[in-house]
Each structure stands twice: as C-alpha cells, then as structure tokens.
Design a protein around this motif. Structure first.
Motif, PDB file in Angstrom:
ATOM      1  N   ARG A 145       0.830  -1.212   0.000  1.00  7.17           N
ATOM      2  CA  ARG A 145       0.000   0.000   0.000  1.00  7.17           C
ATOM      3  C   ARG A 145       0.861   1.258   0.000  1.00  7.17           C
ATOM      4  O   ARG A 145       0.519   2.247  -0.635  1.00  7.17           O
ATOM      5  CB  ARG A 145      -0.918  -0.004   1.218  1.00  7.17           C
ATOM      6  CG  ARG A 145      -1.958  -1.099   1.200  1.00  7.17           C
ATOM      7  CD  ARG A 145      -2.882  -0.964   2.391  1.00  7.17           C
ATOM      8  NE  ARG A 145      -2.155  -0.905   3.637  1.00  7.17           N
ATOM      9  CZ  ARG A 145      -2.068  -1.889   4.503  1.00  7.17           C
ATOM     10  NH1 ARG A 145      -2.664  -3.031   4.260  1.00  7.17           N
ATOM     11  NH2 ARG A 145      -1.396  -1.767   5.620  1.00  7.17           N
ATOM     12  N   HIS A 146       1.979   1.210   0.717  1.00  8.82           N
ATOM     13  CA  HIS A 146       2.872   2.374   0.768  1.00  8.82           C
ATOM     14  C   HIS A 146       3.537   2.620  -0.585  1.00  8.82           C
ATOM     15  O   HIS A 146       3.698   3.771  -0.999  1.00  8.82           O
ATOM     16  CB  HIS A 146       3.938   2.178   1.841  1.00  8.82           C
ATOM     17  CG  HIS A 146       3.386   2.131   3.224  1.00  8.82           C
ATOM     18  ND1 HIS A 146       2.874   3.235   3.860  1.00  8.82           N
ATOM     19  CD2 HIS A 146       3.268   1.112   4.105  1.00  8.82           C
ATOM     20  CE1 HIS A 146       2.462   2.906   5.066  1.00  8.82           C
ATOM     21  NE2 HIS A 146       2.691   1.618   5.239  1.00  8.82           N
ATOM     22  N   VAL A 147       3.931   1.555  -1.252  1.00  7.25           N
ATOM     23  CA  VAL A 147       4.575   1.697  -2.559  1.00  7.25           C
ATOM     24  C   VAL A 147       3.597   2.302  -3.568  1.00  7.25           C
ATOM     25  O   VAL A 147       3.948   3.200  -4.338  1.00  7.25           O
ATOM     26  CB  VAL A 147       5.115   0.336  -3.053  1.00  7.25           C
ATOM     27  CG1 VAL A 147       5.638   0.436  -4.470  1.00  7.25           C
ATOM     28  CG2 VAL A 147       6.179  -0.183  -2.116  1.00  7.25           C
ATOM     29  N   LYS A 148       2.366   1.830  -3.546  1.00  7.63           N
ATOM     30  CA  LYS A 148       1.350   2.353  -4.459  1.00  7.63           C
ATOM     31  C   LYS A 148       1.070   3.830  -4.173  1.00  7.63           C
ATOM     32  O   LYS A 148       0.974   4.646  -5.090  1.00  7.63           O
ATOM     33  CB  LYS A 148       0.074   1.533  -4.330  1.00  7.63           C
ATOM     34  CG  LYS A 148      -1.005   1.915  -5.298  1.00  7.63           C
ATOM     35  CD  LYS A 148      -2.219   1.018  -5.136  1.00  7.63           C
ATOM     36  CE  LYS A 148      -3.321   1.427  -6.071  1.00  7.63           C
ATOM     37  NZ  LYS A 148      -4.522   0.611  -5.892  1.00  7.63           N
ATOM     38  N   ALA A 149       0.959   4.178  -2.895  1.00 11.29           N
ATOM     39  CA  ALA A 149       0.705   5.577  -2.529  1.00 11.29           C
ATOM     40  C   ALA A 149       1.888   6.466  -2.907  1.00 11.29           C
ATOM     41  O   ALA A 149       1.698   7.576  -3.420  1.00 11.29           O
ATOM     42  CB  ALA A 149       0.420   5.679  -1.033  1.00 11.29           C
ATOM     43  N   LEU A 150       3.106   5.994  -2.680  1.00 13.64           N
ATOM     44  CA  LEU A 150       4.287   6.773  -3.065  1.00 13.64           C
ATOM     45  C   LEU A 150       4.377   6.946  -4.571  1.00 13.64           C
ATOM     46  O   LEU A 150       4.764   8.012  -5.062  1.00 13.64           O
ATOM     47  CB  LEU A 150       5.550   6.090  -2.548  1.00 13.64           C
ATOM     48  CG  LEU A 150       6.004   6.496  -1.158  1.00 13.64           C
ATOM     49  CD1 LEU A 150       7.096   5.565  -0.656  1.00 13.64           C
ATOM     50  CD2 LEU A 150       6.479   7.920  -1.142  1.00 13.64           C
ATOM     51  N   LEU A 151       4.012   5.928  -5.318  1.00  8.56           N
ATOM     52  CA  LEU A 151       4.045   6.021  -6.777  1.00  8.56           C
ATOM     53  C   LEU A 151       3.018   7.026  -7.293  1.00  8.56           C
ATOM     54  O   LEU A 151       3.331   7.832  -8.176  1.00  8.56           O
ATOM     55  CB  LEU A 151       3.804   4.637  -7.388  1.00  8.56           C
ATOM     56  CG  LEU A 151       4.077   4.497  -8.870  1.00  8.56           C
ATOM     57  CD1 LEU A 151       5.545   4.765  -9.152  1.00  8.56           C
ATOM     58  CD2 LEU A 151       3.698   3.111  -9.335  1.00  8.56           C
ATOM     59  N   ILE A 152       1.824   6.991  -6.741  1.00  3.71           N
ATOM     60  CA  ILE A 152       0.790   7.966  -7.122  1.00  3.71           C
ATOM     61  C   ILE A 152       1.263   9.382  -6.803  1.00  3.71           C
ATOM     62  O   ILE A 152       1.138  10.300  -7.622  1.00  3.71           O
ATOM     63  CB  ILE A 152      -0.539   7.654  -6.412  1.00  3.71           C
ATOM     64  CG1 ILE A 152      -1.138   6.362  -6.936  1.00  3.71           C
ATOM     65  CG2 ILE A 152      -1.532   8.807  -6.561  1.00  3.71           C
ATOM     66  CD1 ILE A 152      -2.318   5.855  -6.123  1.00  3.71           C
ATOM     67  N   LYS A 153       1.819   9.546  -5.617  1.00  3.22           N
ATOM     68  CA  LYS A 153       2.301  10.862  -5.196  1.00  3.22           C
ATOM     69  C   LYS A 153       3.441  11.348  -6.091  1.00  3.22           C
ATOM     70  O   LYS A 153       3.482  12.510  -6.480  1.00  3.22           O
ATOM     71  CB  LYS A 153       2.757  10.790  -3.744  1.00  3.22           C
ATOM     72  CG  LYS A 153       3.192  12.105  -3.164  1.00  3.22           C
ATOM     73  CD  LYS A 153       3.614  11.888  -1.730  1.00  3.22           C
ATOM     74  CE  LYS A 153       3.786  13.181  -1.034  1.00  3.22           C
ATOM     75  NZ  LYS A 153       2.660  13.554  -0.233  1.00  3.22           N
ATOM     76  N   PHE A 154       4.366  10.454  -6.423  1.00  2.00           N
ATOM     77  CA  PHE A 154       5.508  10.840  -7.252  1.00  2.00           C
ATOM     78  C   PHE A 154       5.066  11.253  -8.649  1.00  2.00           C
ATOM     79  O   PHE A 154       5.519  12.269  -9.172  1.00  2.00           O
ATOM     80  CB  PHE A 154       6.528   9.698  -7.335  1.00  2.00           C
ATOM     81  CG  PHE A 154       7.720  10.045  -8.167  1.00  2.00           C
ATOM     82  CD1 PHE A 154       8.734  10.823  -7.641  1.00  2.00           C
ATOM     83  CD2 PHE A 154       7.818   9.620  -9.475  1.00  2.00           C
ATOM     84  CE1 PHE A 154       9.830  11.159  -8.406  1.00  2.00           C
ATOM     85  CE2 PHE A 154       8.905   9.951 -10.250  1.00  2.00           C
ATOM     86  CZ  PHE A 154       9.922  10.725  -9.708  1.00  2.00           C
ATOM     87  N   ILE A 155       4.187  10.475  -9.260  1.00  2.00           N
ATOM     88  CA  ILE A 155       3.752  10.786 -10.632  1.00  2.00           C
ATOM     89  C   ILE A 155       2.999  12.114 -10.686  1.00  2.00           C
ATOM     90  O   ILE A 155       3.262  12.960 -11.548  1.00  2.00           O
ATOM     91  CB  ILE A 155       2.906   9.635 -11.206  1.00  2.00           C
ATOM     92  CG1 ILE A 155       3.797   8.410 -11.435  1.00  2.00           C
ATOM     93  CG2 ILE A 155       2.207  10.033 -12.490  1.00  2.00           C
ATOM     94  CD1 ILE A 155       3.049   7.150 -11.767  1.00  2.00           C
ATOM     95  N   ALA A 156       2.080  12.315  -9.751  1.00  2.00           N
ATOM     96  CA  ALA A 156       1.304  13.557  -9.750  1.00  2.00           C
ATOM     97  C   ALA A 156       2.193  14.765  -9.429  1.00  2.00           C
ATOM     98  O   ALA A 156       2.074  15.819 -10.067  1.00  2.00           O
ATOM     99  CB  ALA A 156       0.159  13.454  -8.755  1.00  2.00           C
ATOM    100  N   SER A 157       3.072  14.619  -8.460  1.00  2.00           N
ATOM    101  CA  SER A 157       3.960  15.730  -8.099  1.00  2.00           C
ATOM    102  C   SER A 157       4.941  16.044  -9.226  1.00  2.00           C
ATOM    103  O   SER A 157       5.224  17.213  -9.500  1.00  2.00           O
ATOM    104  CB  SER A 157       4.738  15.400  -6.826  1.00  2.00           C
ATOM    105  OG  SER A 157       3.866  15.242  -5.745  1.00  2.00           O
ATOM    106  N   PHE A 158       5.447  15.009  -9.881  1.00  2.00           N
ATOM    107  CA  PHE A 158       6.386  15.240 -10.976  1.00  2.00           C
ATOM    108  C   PHE A 158       5.698  15.955 -12.135  1.00  2.00           C
ATOM    109  O   PHE A 158       6.270  16.869 -12.722  1.00  2.00           O
ATOM    110  CB  PHE A 158       7.002  13.920 -11.452  1.00  2.00           C
ATOM    111  CG  PHE A 158       7.988  14.109 -12.552  1.00  2.00           C
ATOM    112  CD1 PHE A 158       9.242  14.642 -12.291  1.00  2.00           C
ATOM    113  CD2 PHE A 158       7.669  13.787 -13.857  1.00  2.00           C
ATOM    114  CE1 PHE A 158      10.159  14.838 -13.307  1.00  2.00           C
ATOM    115  CE2 PHE A 158       8.574  13.973 -14.884  1.00  2.00           C
ATOM    116  CZ  PHE A 158       9.826  14.500 -14.613  1.00  2.00           C
ATOM    117  N   ALA A 159       4.487  15.540 -12.465  1.00  2.00           N
ATOM    118  CA  ALA A 159       3.761  16.204 -13.554  1.00  2.00           C
ATOM    119  C   ALA A 159       3.526  17.673 -13.224  1.00  2.00           C
ATOM    120  O   ALA A 159       3.730  18.558 -14.070  1.00  2.00           O
ATOM    121  CB  ALA A 159       2.444  15.486 -13.813  1.00  2.00           C
ATOM    122  N   LEU A 160       3.110  17.942 -11.998  1.00  2.00           N
ATOM    123  CA  LEU A 160       2.849  19.326 -11.597  1.00  2.00           C
ATOM    124  C   LEU A 160       4.133  20.151 -11.563  1.00  2.00           C
ATOM    125  O   LEU A 160       4.178  21.267 -12.096  1.00  2.00           O
ATOM    126  CB  LEU A 160       2.175  19.354 -10.224  1.00  2.00           C
ATOM    127  CG  LEU A 160       1.900  20.745  -9.705  1.00  2.00           C
ATOM    128  CD1 LEU A 160       0.504  21.154 -10.069  1.00  2.00           C
ATOM    129  CD2 LEU A 160       2.140  20.818  -8.237  1.00  2.00           C
TER     130      LEU A 160
END
Length: 154
Positions: A2-17
């Motif tokens: 669950r932590h890996v999935k949450a970190l991946l979502i956070k990384f992709i969205a933050s990187f795009a922004l």
C-alpha cells in the motif's frame, strides 16, 4: 504494498505538476525537477502523510505539506540552478502540491492508514448499550426444591 502504491501515485502527480511549473514555465532542467520531486515526495509522505495526518486532520497535514514543499523546492532550486529569484516558482509549485495533497490525504487515510489500524474500525462513541431484564433476576423461592423441603419440615 500500500505504501509503494501511494508513493508512486504521489511521485507521478507531483512530478507532472512540478515539471509543468518549474521546467515549462521557469526553464528548470529535467534532472533538477526529478530530484526535487523525489525529495519532496519522500519527505512529505513520511512527515506529512504518515506522521502528521495520522495524528491530526487533513487541513493541518496539507498546510504542513505546503510549507515543507516550499522549503525544499526553494532550497534545492537555489542550490542547483543559477537563476535569480525562485520565490514565486516555489510558491506556485507549493500551492499546486497543496491542492493535490488535500485530495491525496483522503486516499492515504482510507487506503493506507485506516487499513493498518484495524482496531479503529469500531468507534466507541457510536455503541448503544442496552440493559437486559429477565425473570431470572428476581428469584422465585416457592419453586425451589430446598425451600419446599424446609417448609415441609416445620
């Protein structure tokens, strides 16, 4: 997982922004944006999402994430680039990350934090206790065997 999935979502969205704001609008390099995203993502996940969100509410955690994001974006950007003023790019990026974090905290709370604390599923404030009354609470001495024996002996 669950932590890996949450970190991946956070990384992709933050990187795009951050890429849209820092690289496209303010001409920052891809590597710098990637490093800023990595540092901001991991630090805000550990401090803002796991520590502050689990102890307080969404608003407090979002404000902490905005401040942390602003600090890291401004500091890393000023160390790795030669541009002059990074205040406005850092502020715009931090506000954008804060908007994303507000909705991301709801996901983290329901899918990561809430699943770890299984004992919190039962809220003690909503329990309804009801007393039970039955005939066994008031004994009937006339139907008991030892009472009848004592009465016959007298």
């Amino acid at each position: 997982m669950r932590h890996v999935k949450a970190l991946l979502i956070k990384f992709i969205a933050s990187f795009a922004l951050l890429y849209m704001v820092l690289a496209v609008l303010y001409d920052m390099s891809f590597g710098t944006v990637f490093l800023i995203t990595l540092v901001v993502g991991v630090s805000s996940y550990l401090l803002g999402d796991m520590l502050i969100l689990s102890k307080s509410n969404n608003i407090v955690a979002t404000i902490a994430d905005v401040g942390l994001s602003f600090f890291f974006i401004y500091y890393i950007g000023s160390v790795l680039t030669y541009d002059g003023n990074l205040f406005y790019p850092s502020l715009i990026s931090a506000i954008g990350i804060g908007l994303f974090e507000f909705f991301f905290h709801k996901y983290v709370y329901t899918h990561v934090i809430h699943n770890e604390n299984v004992s919190e599923d039962i809220s003690t404030r909503n329990l309804r206790f009801q007393t039970e009354a039955s005939e066994e609470l008031t004994p009937d001495f006339k139907n008991q065997k030892h009472y009848k024996k004592k009465k016959k002996k007298k």
